[in-house]
Scaffold this motif. Structure first.
Motif, PDB file in Angstrom:
ATOM      1  N   VAL A  29       0.861  -1.183   0.000  1.00  0.00           N
ATOM      2  CA  VAL A  29       0.000   0.000   0.000  1.00  0.00           C
ATOM      3  C   VAL A  29       0.896   1.230   0.000  1.00  0.00           C
ATOM      4  O   VAL A  29       1.771   1.367   0.859  1.00  0.00           O
ATOM      5  CB  VAL A  29      -0.934   0.001   1.222  1.00  0.00           C
ATOM      6  CG1 VAL A  29      -1.779   1.270   1.259  1.00  0.00           C
ATOM      7  CG2 VAL A  29      -1.827  -1.239   1.198  1.00  0.00           C
ATOM      8  N   LYS A  33      -1.275   6.621   0.902  1.00  0.00           N
ATOM      9  CA  LYS A  33      -2.615   6.146   1.258  1.00  0.00           C
ATOM     10  C   LYS A  33      -2.680   5.660   2.704  1.00  0.00           C
ATOM     11  O   LYS A  33      -3.675   5.053   3.105  1.00  0.00           O
ATOM     12  CB  LYS A  33      -3.033   5.032   0.301  1.00  0.00           C
ATOM     13  CG  LYS A  33      -3.204   5.501  -1.144  1.00  0.00           C
ATOM     14  CD  LYS A  33      -3.570   4.360  -2.058  1.00  0.00           C
ATOM     15  CE  LYS A  33      -3.936   4.864  -3.449  1.00  0.00           C
ATOM     16  NZ  LYS A  33      -2.871   5.637  -4.085  1.00  0.00           N
ATOM     17  N   VAL A  34      -1.619   5.924   3.464  1.00  0.00           N
ATOM     18  CA  VAL A  34      -1.559   5.495   4.863  1.00  0.00           C
ATOM     19  C   VAL A  34      -1.388   6.730   5.739  1.00  0.00           C
ATOM     20  O   VAL A  34      -0.407   7.471   5.605  1.00  0.00           O
ATOM     21  CB  VAL A  34      -0.382   4.521   5.103  1.00  0.00           C
ATOM     22  CG1 VAL A  34      -0.330   4.101   6.571  1.00  0.00           C
ATOM     23  CG2 VAL A  34      -0.515   3.296   4.197  1.00  0.00           C
ATOM     24  N   ASN A  35      -2.332   6.964   6.630  1.00  0.00           N
ATOM     25  CA  ASN A  35      -2.259   8.085   7.570  1.00  0.00           C
ATOM     26  C   ASN A  35      -1.663   7.578   8.878  1.00  0.00           C
ATOM     27  O   ASN A  35      -2.301   6.817   9.611  1.00  0.00           O
ATOM     28  CB  ASN A  35      -3.647   8.676   7.806  1.00  0.00           C
ATOM     29  CG  ASN A  35      -3.613   9.829   8.797  1.00  0.00           C
ATOM     30  OD1 ASN A  35      -2.647  10.593   8.850  1.00  0.00           O
ATOM     31  ND2 ASN A  35      -4.648   9.947   9.615  1.00  0.00           N
ATOM     32  N   GLY A 413       5.149   4.653   5.443  1.00  0.00           N
ATOM     33  CA  GLY A 413       3.861   4.053   5.116  1.00  0.00           C
ATOM     34  C   GLY A 413       3.927   2.994   4.039  1.00  0.00           C
ATOM     35  O   GLY A 413       3.038   2.133   3.954  1.00  0.00           O
ATOM     36  N   SER A 432      -2.025   3.666  12.607  1.00  0.00           N
ATOM     37  CA  SER A 432      -2.281   4.268  11.302  1.00  0.00           C
ATOM     38  C   SER A 432      -3.656   3.845  10.800  1.00  0.00           C
ATOM     39  O   SER A 432      -4.328   3.006  11.393  1.00  0.00           O
ATOM     40  CB  SER A 432      -1.210   3.814  10.303  1.00  0.00           C
ATOM     41  OG  SER A 432      -1.144   2.384  10.267  1.00  0.00           O
ATOM     42  N   THR A 434      -5.814   3.162   6.863  1.00  0.00           N
ATOM     43  CA  THR A 434      -5.750   3.098   5.413  1.00  0.00           C
ATOM     44  C   THR A 434      -7.030   2.480   4.877  1.00  0.00           C
ATOM     45  O   THR A 434      -7.792   1.851   5.625  1.00  0.00           O
ATOM     46  CB  THR A 434      -4.528   2.268   4.948  1.00  0.00           C
ATOM     47  OG1 THR A 434      -4.375   2.384   3.531  1.00  0.00           O
ATOM     48  CG2 THR A 434      -4.687   0.798   5.320  1.00  0.00           C
ATOM     49  N   ASN A 444     -11.789  -0.428   5.236  1.00  0.00           N
ATOM     50  CA  ASN A 444     -11.066   0.528   6.071  1.00  0.00           C
ATOM     51  C   ASN A 444     -10.395  -0.243   7.197  1.00  0.00           C
ATOM     52  O   ASN A 444     -11.030  -1.047   7.876  1.00  0.00           O
ATOM     53  CB  ASN A 444     -12.018   1.576   6.645  1.00  0.00           C
ATOM     54  CG  ASN A 444     -11.297   2.563   7.559  1.00  0.00           C
ATOM     55  OD1 ASN A 444     -11.205   2.358   8.768  1.00  0.00           O
ATOM     56  ND2 ASN A 444     -10.787   3.626   6.972  1.00  0.00           N
TER      57      ASN A 444
END
Length: 654
Positions: A29, A33-35, A413, A432, A434, A444
């Motif tokens: 990923v 796209k990873v917080n 990430g 995190s 995503t 999610n």
């Protein structure tokens, strides 16, 4: 007898469309796209976005001539080149790190600085696409005459920066410069053209990144060809002339026939990362077989407990098997960064968690040690012992490591999650969130954890609609009884705690596959997985062939390797032995404003008597801190491998 290979474009293109024998089990990923909200990593990412990148900008733009070289090249007034011939690459790596950081933490001023640099780089590019300020400012007629002069290496980092900046900002200017450079290279080299062996590998993996964003298959063909060029006597230039040993640049036999790790560690890591990327696209099983064999040689015989590699400073790389000195360990930061790259690709290709075990070890220890807690001082080499002579530095003449560790941390990430059409993988335990696209609908995934200090991981799994898929949770080898893949390092005792997995508070049956706990079920919104890893303190021993570690143990808790530093132990770190059957206590602690968990242990300390006539022993308590955090409070003695017998002690009357 050397074999002459005549490789045509048709051959390569045909090979690419064959039914794949090797393919990735899943795709990573993308970091964008990873917080990440993690209490351990987010502050480090913010330090990189500010202190580290500002240090890189200051050194690159004001303190050294790296940016001035691009300005001089564009002016075409015969001005003198400043610095080293490969310095352009540091600009590109800094831009790549800036790109990742802008995605994580938008900053208009930082983006403007990057745009200014990109304008200067574009202005310096030759009309035919060539770009090297060294040759443009010295003698352009000598370009592409010496394979050791890093022209292709710099081009690879230019491509990586262009791809990253386009991904982060949508701006094409640097990507267009990089593409023009790649097309220039392709016009000169490749099947049925001139030979070229990259003296410092990097272009191979970069071309695959360019392919993934442009979908132009000629870049796969070119990357594949560069791998096939090695080991046939084509290498020419100062590296080959000076070393008299093509193994230094992994050019001694064809890549597919390589069985052992040799030479310069960073070059090797970039080579095998590129080979893994090519194997994933061509389906070439021979590359996979070679990489597995070489990987075992690295991890089973040539890797430090920190995940660092490249013991020898003489060649910045590998020497004899098991020759892993501690105080003289070279362990370049860039090599540990390369271990993260390569092991990620091996994990994607095999689906086996042992590669992430090594990735994690290198990430949390060997690589992270290269960055100070303040974010603006660095280690080039990372020893495992010091008598107080080592210190972190603001910069280096060869400054590859600061921007390299910056780009790794900023792109963290990339390494946490993966997915296929019908499954999800959780590789790293980082708080995190995503969204993962599966065939049956998006899912999610939100991860909560205080890792690496605590072992509890909570995963909230919320598909947009009820659906069946497999969730793969990595069970780290260290959580059971594998200090590292192979048996180079082993725990001294069995674990007393076990890994537990619950779904919605209930025990759940799961399969074990390739080092993962695999839970396949029909998931619905609100499902919660609780994954608990034992975080007990454990001691590690090494194989007897590692003579520097005889009668010594190391301390590990979770993924973190610990060390004893003089600043916490009366100024000394070499004057004690571990007590038999030591008791450990864990405490919250601050190292230069960094919250860590330290470990206190029973020990026997030795000192000279007051009159200096005899050695006195006494019970003592020693304090160990995470290895990555050492040498942030000034010069101080340090050891990772702690003696259990009275050997090699440095005793004074303190």
């Amino acid at each position: 007898m050397k074999k002459l290979f005549v490789l045509t474009s048709a051959f390569f293109l045909t090979f690419q469309i064959q039914a794949q024998q090797v393919k990735r089990h899943f795709e990573p990923v993308n970091f964008s796209k990873v917080n990440i909200t993690d209490a351990f990593w987010k502050p480090k990412m913010e330090k990189v976005a500010t202190a580290t990148l500002q240090a890189c900008i200051f050194q690159t733009e004001e303190k050294t001539g790296r940016i001035r070289n691009f300005e001089k090249t564009a002016r075409k007034q015969g001005e003198k080149h400043e610095g080293i011939y490969y310095d352009d690459s540091d600009v590109y790596k800094a831009l790549e790190a800036i790109a990742y950081s802008l995605k994580n933490k938008p900053d208009a001023a930082l983006e403007k600085k990057a745009d200014d640099w990109i304008d200067k780089i574009a202005a310096a590019q030759e009309p035919d696409g060539y770009l090297s300020t060294y040759y443009s400012l010295t003698d352009l007629s000598k370009r592409w005459t010496d394979m050791g002069m890093h022209e292709a290496y710099m081009g690879g980092h230019l491509i990586e920066a262009g791809v990253a900046y386009f991904d982060a900002t949508g701006k094409r200017k640097l990507l267009d410069v990089a593409t023009k450079w790649a097309n220039h290279f392709d016009s000169l080299f490749g099947p049925n053209k001139r030979h070229w062996v990259t003296g410092h590998q990097e272009l191979e993996l970069a071309l695959i990144k360019l392919y993934r964003i442009t979908q132009d298959k000629k870049y796969v063909t070119l990357a594949h060809w560069l791998l096939e060029e090695r080991g046939h006597g084509h290498g020419k230039g100062y590296i080959w002339d000076d070393w008299k040993d093509p193994a230094y640049a992994q050019d001694f036999v064809p890549v597919k026939d390589q069985k052992e790790i040799t030479g310069h560690a960073v070059r090797a890591m970039y080579l095998y990362t590129g080979a893994a990327d090519v194997a994933a696209l061509t389906g070439d099983q021979a590359y996979m077989n070679a990489m597995k064999t070489v990987w075992q040689d690295v991890v089973f015989r040539n890797m430090y407990i920190t995940g660092g590699i490249g013991a020898s400073g003489r060649n910045e790389g590998f020497g004899l098997d098991y020759d892993l000195p501690n105080e003289q360990a070279y362990c370049e930061t860039c090599a540990s960064v390369g271990m993260v790259f390569w092991n990620q690709r091996m994990n994607l290709l095999t689906g086996e968690s042992q590669y992430v075990d090594v990735l994690e070890r290198s990430l949390y220890n060997g690589a992270l040690d290269g960055l100070s807690l303040s974010g603006d001082h660095f280690f080039y080499g990372n020893p495992l012992a010091s008598q107080g002579t080592h210190e972190r530095r603001e910069w280096f003449g060869t400054a590859c490591c600061p921007s390299n560790i910056a780009r790794l941390v900023a792109s963290l990430g990339d390494y946490i999650y993966g997915n296929s059409d019908e499954a999800i993988w959780v590789n790293l335990f980082v708080e995190s969130e995503t969204n993962l696209p599966l065939t049956a609908g998006a899912v999610n995934l939100r991860q909560k954890t205080a890792y690496p200090w605590e072992g509890a991981v909570e995963l909230s799994v919320s598909p947009e609609k009820q659906q069946k898929f497999a969730l793969h949770l990595r069970i780290p080898g260290w959580a059971e009884n594998s200090a590292a893949p192979g048996n180079l390092y082993d725990f001294t005792a069995e674990p007393t705690q076990k890994v537990t997995v619950l779904v919605n508070g209930n025990s759940v049956a799961f399969d074990r596959k390739s080092g993962y706990a695999v839970i396949e079920r029909t998931w619905k919104k609100g499902d919660v997985v609780t994954f608990t890893l034992p975080m007990e303190v454990r001691t590690v021993k090494s194989r007897p062939e590692l003579t520097y570690n005889q009668q010594r143990v190391a301390i590990q808790r979770g993924p973190l390797v610990y060390c004893v530093e003089g600043v916490d132990n009366g100024g000394q770190a070499w004057n004690f032995i571990m007590a038999p059957n030591p008791k450990f206590t864990i405490n919250s602690f601050m190292v230069d404003q960094e919250p860590v968990m330290n470990i206190k242990s029973d020990a026997i300390r030795f000192r000279a008597s007051n009159d200096g006539t005899e050695v006195v022993s006494e019970k003592a308590t020693i304090t160990a801190i995470p290895y990555y955090s050492w040498c942030n409070r000034g010069k101080t003695p340090m050891q990772v491998w702690l003696p259990t017998k009275v050997t090699d002690l440095k005793i004074n009357n303190k």
